[in-house]
Design a protein around this motif. Sequence first.
Motif, PDB file in Angstrom:
ATOM      1  N   MET A   1      36.411  -4.169 -85.628  1.00  0.00           N
ATOM      2  CA  MET A   1      35.957  -5.336 -86.375  1.00  0.00           C
ATOM      3  C   MET A   1      36.664  -6.619 -85.943  1.00  0.00           C
ATOM      4  SD  MET A   1      35.219  -3.927 -90.267  1.00  0.00           S
ATOM      5  CE  MET A   1      36.823  -3.122 -90.498  1.00  0.00           C
ATOM      6  N   SER A   2      37.848  -6.495 -85.359  1.00  0.00           N
ATOM      7  CA  SER A   2      38.569  -7.692 -84.910  1.00  0.00           C
ATOM      8  C   SER A   2      37.857  -8.392 -83.759  1.00  0.00           C
ATOM      9  CB  SER A   2      39.997  -7.323 -84.493  1.00  0.00           C
ATOM     10  OG  SER A   2      40.011  -6.611 -83.259  1.00  0.00           O
ATOM     11  N   HIS A   3      36.859  -7.740 -83.164  1.00  0.00           N
ATOM     12  CA  HIS A   3      36.123  -8.317 -82.032  1.00  0.00           C
ATOM     13  C   HIS A   3      34.747  -8.849 -82.448  1.00  0.00           C
ATOM     14  CE1 HIS A   3      38.989  -6.907 -78.961  1.00  0.00           C
ATOM     15  NE2 HIS A   3      39.148  -5.870 -79.767  1.00  0.00           N
ATOM     16  N   TYR A   4      34.509  -8.983 -83.754  1.00  0.00           N
ATOM     17  CA  TYR A   4      33.196  -9.433 -84.234  1.00  0.00           C
ATOM     18  C   TYR A   4      32.829 -10.798 -83.669  1.00  0.00           C
ATOM     19  CZ  TYR A   4      34.962 -13.093 -87.261  1.00  0.00           C
ATOM     20  OH  TYR A   4      35.536 -14.251 -87.712  1.00  0.00           O
ATOM     21  N   ASP A   5      33.856 -11.644 -83.406  1.00  0.00           N
ATOM     22  CA  ASP A   5      33.585 -13.016 -82.982  1.00  0.00           C
ATOM     23  C   ASP A   5      33.145 -13.128 -81.527  1.00  0.00           C
ATOM     24  OD1 ASP A   5      36.038 -12.321 -81.956  1.00  0.00           O
ATOM     25  OD2 ASP A   5      37.091 -14.145 -82.580  1.00  0.00           O
ATOM     26  N   GLU A   6      33.022 -11.997 -80.830  1.00  0.00           N
ATOM     27  CA  GLU A   6      32.503 -12.008 -79.469  1.00  0.00           C
ATOM     28  C   GLU A   6      30.981 -11.858 -79.442  1.00  0.00           C
ATOM     29  OE1 GLU A   6      34.551  -9.115 -77.058  1.00  0.00           O
ATOM     30  OE2 GLU A   6      36.507  -9.619 -77.921  1.00  0.00           O
ATOM     31  N   PHE A   7      30.369 -11.714 -80.626  1.00  0.00           N
ATOM     32  CA  PHE A   7      28.939 -11.420 -80.717  1.00  0.00           C
ATOM     33  C   PHE A   7      28.144 -12.639 -81.174  1.00  0.00           C
ATOM     34  CE2 PHE A   7      31.060  -7.493 -80.485  1.00  0.00           C
ATOM     35  CZ  PHE A   7      30.166  -6.550 -79.996  1.00  0.00           C
ATOM     36  N   ASP A   8      26.856 -12.656 -80.828  1.00  0.00           N
ATOM     37  CA  ASP A   8      25.995 -13.796 -81.163  1.00  0.00           C
ATOM     38  C   ASP A   8      25.650 -13.839 -82.647  1.00  0.00           C
ATOM     39  OD1 ASP A   8      25.726 -14.604 -78.421  1.00  0.00           O
ATOM     40  OD2 ASP A   8      24.264 -12.989 -78.138  1.00  0.00           O
TER      41      ASP A   8
ATOM     42  N   GLN B   1      31.559  -5.273 -71.260  1.00  0.00           N
ATOM     43  CA  GLN B   1      31.127  -4.931 -69.902  1.00  0.00           C
ATOM     44  C   GLN B   1      29.683  -5.365 -69.656  1.00  0.00           C
ATOM     45  OE1 GLN B   1      32.038  -0.860 -68.547  1.00  0.00           O
ATOM     46  NE2 GLN B   1      33.421  -0.678 -70.285  1.00  0.00           N
ATOM     47  N   VAL B   2      28.827  -5.127 -70.664  1.00  0.00           N
ATOM     48  CA  VAL B   2      27.410  -5.458 -70.510  1.00  0.00           C
ATOM     49  C   VAL B   2      27.219  -6.967 -70.376  1.00  0.00           C
ATOM     50  CG1 VAL B   2      25.167  -5.465 -71.682  1.00  0.00           C
ATOM     51  CG2 VAL B   2      26.566  -3.390 -71.670  1.00  0.00           C
ATOM     52  N   ARG B   3      27.935  -7.748 -71.194  1.00  0.00           N
ATOM     53  CA  ARG B   3      27.772  -9.206 -71.134  1.00  0.00           C
ATOM     54  C   ARG B   3      28.204  -9.770 -69.786  1.00  0.00           C
ATOM     55  NH1 ARG B   3      29.462  -9.016 -76.583  1.00  0.00           N
ATOM     56  NH2 ARG B   3      31.617  -9.316 -75.915  1.00  0.00           N
ATOM     57  N   GLU B   4      29.174  -9.118 -69.135  1.00  0.00           N
ATOM     58  CA  GLU B   4      29.584  -9.566 -67.810  1.00  0.00           C
ATOM     59  C   GLU B   4      28.464  -9.372 -66.792  1.00  0.00           C
ATOM     60  OE1 GLU B   4      33.107  -7.364 -66.968  1.00  0.00           O
ATOM     61  OE2 GLU B   4      34.395  -8.563 -68.291  1.00  0.00           O
ATOM     62  N   LYS B   5      27.663  -8.328 -66.978  1.00  0.00           N
ATOM     63  CA  LYS B   5      26.575  -8.032 -66.043  1.00  0.00           C
ATOM     64  C   LYS B   5      25.286  -8.754 -66.422  1.00  0.00           C
ATOM     65  CE  LYS B   5      28.502  -3.461 -65.075  1.00  0.00           C
ATOM     66  NZ  LYS B   5      28.415  -2.027 -65.357  1.00  0.00           N
ATOM     67  N   ILE B   6      25.037  -8.883 -67.725  1.00  0.00           N
ATOM     68  CA  ILE B   6      23.811  -9.539 -68.206  1.00  0.00           C
ATOM     69  C   ILE B   6      24.221 -10.572 -69.261  1.00  0.00           C
ATOM     70  CG2 ILE B   6      21.543  -9.209 -69.272  1.00  0.00           C
ATOM     71  CD1 ILE B   6      21.445  -6.453 -68.175  1.00  0.00           C
ATOM     72  N   PRO B   7      24.600 -11.786 -68.828  1.00  0.00           N
ATOM     73  CA  PRO B   7      25.115 -12.791 -69.767  1.00  0.00           C
ATOM     74  C   PRO B   7      24.123 -13.201 -70.849  1.00  0.00           C
ATOM     75  CG  PRO B   7      25.621 -13.384 -67.489  1.00  0.00           C
ATOM     76  CD  PRO B   7      24.661 -12.240 -67.430  1.00  0.00           C
ATOM     77  N   ASP B   8      22.807 -13.058 -70.573  1.00  0.00           N
ATOM     78  CA  ASP B   8      21.836 -13.480 -71.583  1.00  0.00           C
ATOM     79  C   ASP B   8      21.457 -12.368 -72.553  1.00  0.00           C
ATOM     80  OD1 ASP B   8      20.405 -11.933 -69.839  1.00  0.00           O
ATOM     81  OD2 ASP B   8      18.729 -13.323 -69.609  1.00  0.00           O
ATOM     82  N   ALA B   9      22.197 -11.257 -72.543  1.00  0.00           N
ATOM     83  CA  ALA B   9      21.972 -10.204 -73.536  1.00  0.00           C
ATOM     84  C   ALA B   9      22.230 -10.769 -74.937  1.00  0.00           C
ATOM     85  CB  ALA B   9      22.895  -9.016 -73.276  1.00  0.00           C
ATOM     86  N   VAL B  10      21.448 -10.319 -75.914  1.00  0.00           N
ATOM     87  CA  VAL B  10      21.585 -10.771 -77.304  1.00  0.00           C
ATOM     88  C   VAL B  10      22.416  -9.735 -78.062  1.00  0.00           C
ATOM     89  CG1 VAL B  10      20.347 -11.347 -79.432  1.00  0.00           C
ATOM     90  CG2 VAL B  10      19.367 -11.964 -77.198  1.00  0.00           C
ATOM     91  N   SER B  11      23.540 -10.167 -78.635  1.00  0.00           N
ATOM     92  CA  SER B  11      24.461  -9.209 -79.249  1.00  0.00           C
ATOM     93  C   SER B  11      24.564  -9.393 -80.762  1.00  0.00           C
ATOM     94  CB  SER B  11      25.853  -9.323 -78.616  1.00  0.00           C
ATOM     95  OG  SER B  11      26.357 -10.637 -78.723  1.00  0.00           O
TER      96      SER B  11
ATOM     97  N   GLY C   1      12.382  -7.826 -69.638  1.00  0.00           N
ATOM     98  CA  GLY C   1      12.714  -7.537 -71.021  1.00  0.00           C
ATOM     99  C   GLY C   1      14.069  -8.099 -71.419  1.00  0.00           C
ATOM    100  N   THR C   2      14.320  -8.141 -72.711  1.00  0.00           N
ATOM    101  CA  THR C   2      15.596  -8.615 -73.253  1.00  0.00           C
ATOM    102  C   THR C   2      16.472  -7.419 -73.602  1.00  0.00           C
ATOM    103  OG1 THR C   2      14.605 -10.623 -74.160  1.00  0.00           O
ATOM    104  CG2 THR C   2      16.694  -9.905 -75.132  1.00  0.00           C
ATOM    105  N   LEU C   3      17.746  -7.522 -73.286  1.00  0.00           N
ATOM    106  CA  LEU C   3      18.708  -6.475 -73.636  1.00  0.00           C
ATOM    107  C   LEU C   3      19.418  -6.867 -74.923  1.00  0.00           C
ATOM    108  CD1 LEU C   3      20.058  -3.822 -72.782  1.00  0.00           C
ATOM    109  CD2 LEU C   3      21.808  -5.188 -71.639  1.00  0.00           C
ATOM    110  N   TYR C   4      19.368  -5.991 -75.916  1.00  0.00           N
ATOM    111  CA  TYR C   4      20.045  -6.208 -77.193  1.00  0.00           C
ATOM    112  C   TYR C   4      21.236  -5.255 -77.300  1.00  0.00           C
ATOM    113  CZ  TYR C   4      15.807  -8.713 -78.501  1.00  0.00           C
ATOM    114  OH  TYR C   4      14.761  -9.595 -78.538  1.00  0.00           O
ATOM    115  N   ILE C   5      22.353  -5.792 -77.748  1.00  0.00           N
ATOM    116  CA  ILE C   5      23.569  -5.008 -77.958  1.00  0.00           C
ATOM    117  C   ILE C   5      23.860  -4.981 -79.453  1.00  0.00           C
ATOM    118  CG2 ILE C   5      26.031  -4.824 -77.469  1.00  0.00           C
ATOM    119  CD1 ILE C   5      25.500  -6.696 -75.031  1.00  0.00           C
TER     120      ILE C   5
END
Length: 206
Positions: free
Chosen positions: A156-163, A109-119, A5-9
């Motif tokens: 909100m300052s971290h919005y640019d870390e998301f897909d 933290q999640v992206r470090e463990k599952i880099p292909d998670a969709v955020s 399955g795909t993990l969505y953040i």
Amino acid sequence: MSNRGTLYIVAAPSGAGKSSIVNAVLQRDNDIALSISFTSRAPRPGERHAQHYHFINADEFKAMIAAGDFFEYASVHGDWKGTARQSVEPQLSAGKDVLLEIDWQGARQVREKIPDAVSVFILPPSADALEQRMRSRGQDSEQVIQQRLAAAREEMSHYDEFDYVIVNDVFDTAVAEMHAIFTASRLRRPQQQVRHRQLIGELLRD
């Protein structure tokens, strides 16, 4: 390739409408499961244990940290919040998509463990709208509201870390946009290769 399955953040500042959007999308989409987070804060009016959160005290939360039970965790507004491993890994391994409603710290933290998670990050249409939504709850003191506004700016300052970024101006549009992200993600070539392995083999057979 496996049918994992795909993990969505999904993350957003408090008051941006994240939970409302997620709940509306989940009513449309039966192929994704919402992971219920653990928190050490007390329930707010209308919140139910195991439906909105797993409510436990701080000592219980720290014991779970020590036992390595969390997939991700962080201190949010002075309270602990985290996702248990058993809420995520078994469902992903069984081919079920899983959605996490977490903050930017947990997302990292999640992206470090599952880099292909969709955020996905959700923004309010304006600073005034965000403040109005916080005040409309009628549950917090002025001091708490100001603390939440400051925390929202930091979030909100971290919005640019998301897909993906969704602006929750028109609610129905925001719901449709999030659902479109899930649909497009499932149509990616690696997922389709697994899902339609037999069909593709037949079509390419000499």
